[in-house]
Write an enzyme that holds these catalytic residues in place. Structure first.
Site, short mmCIF file in Angstrom:
data_model
loop_
_atom_site.label_atom_id
_atom_site.label_comp_id
_atom_site.label_asym_id
_atom_site.label_seq_id
_atom_site.Cartn_x
_atom_site.Cartn_y
_atom_site.Cartn_z
NE ARG A 149 -4.49 -5.73 -3.87
CZ ARG A 149 -5.02 -4.76 -3.13
NH1 ARG A 149 -6.26 -4.88 -2.67
NH2 ARG A 149 -4.33 -3.66 -2.86
NE ARG A 158 -5.46 -1.88 -6.44
CZ ARG A 158 -5.09 -0.80 -5.74
NH1 ARG A 158 -5.85 -0.37 -4.75
NH2 ARG A 158 -3.98 -0.18 -6.01
CG ASP A 161 -8.70 -2.00 -3.23
OD1 ASP A 161 -8.29 -2.44 -2.13
OD2 ASP A 161 -8.68 -0.79 -3.53
CG ASP A 163 -10.31 0.48 0.18
OD1 ASP A 163 -9.37 -0.19 0.65
OD2 ASP A 163 -10.22 1.17 -0.85
#
Length: 219
Positions: A149, A158, A161, A163
């Site tokens: 990344r 990306r 990712d 989250d």
């Protein structure tokens, strides 16, 4: 000795013969002690050794006990083999210290939202983790870096990712972490896979608000 000393049968006295036999050494000399006999006790057979016991494996200790909380992680990628990257991320999250993946959503395809590049492949996983929220965030960021990344500019495409959406009942607002994730209810690519594995975490009204965002289930 004269012939008159001989017994009438012409044979020597058996007493003399027996004494000679007793005095004469046995052929081959003294009998050697038995092999393995202890010193000082000739002829004593060796003591039997107890049969060797097979090694016994020690029972494994109990798994380390630690308190855990339920957490949810959104996964996305739109560079390279994005589908493989998302699947590898699921496995990597489950391999984190004191962390176990308990549920995995299907994979979904979505157009970039507040981002650039090709379509994203998205998913959500539920975990039980003994890491606190900040520790878990750092571990996720490390996985992003390991996947290549880069952040050359905001909302850049990306390779991976990750989250952190929720961590137990934590409510956090710091420069590095906000929980629950502040934009999770605005994104169909988060809500649809989350609703698949944890419908109680996604209000119907929130799903209704993102019906205009195109998200396709692929696997």
């Amino acid at each position: 000795m004269s012939t008159s000393d001989l017994p009438k049968d012409g044979k020597k006295s058996s007493k003399t013969s027996d004494k000679a036999k007793a005095a004469a050494p046995r052929a081959g000399g003294a009998r050697p002690p038995l092999a393995g006999a202890r010193k000082g006790s000739p002829g004593t057979p060796p003591a039997r050794r107890a049969p060797a016991r097979a090694p016994t494996s020690r029972p494994r200790g109990p798994r380390e006990d630690y308190p855990t909380v339920q957490a949810f992680v959104a996964i996305g990628a739109n560079l390279g083999d994005a589908e493989a990257a998302v699947k590898a991320a699921m496995a990597a999250i489950g391999a984190l210290q004191r962390t176990q993946v308990t549920a995995r959503s299907s994979l979904y395809r979505s157009e970039p939202v507040d981002a650039e590049g090709p379509d994203f492949i998205n998913a959500v996983v539920a975990v039980r983790t003994g890491l606190d929220a900040e520790q878990f965030l750092v571990a996720l960021q490390r996985l992003e870096t390991q996947a290549g990344r880069e952040r050359p500019f905001p909302n850049a495409p990306r390779t991976l990712d990750l989250d952190l959406l929720m961590h137990g009942n934590s409510v956090i607002d710091t420069p590095t972490l906000t929980l629950p994730h502040p934009r999770m209810r605005e994104r169909a690519f988060v809500l649809k896979p989350l609703a698949e594995i944890a419908p109680d975490k996604v209000p119907r009204a929130a799903l209704a608000r993102v019906t205009g965002q195109v998200v396709k289930r692929i696997v």
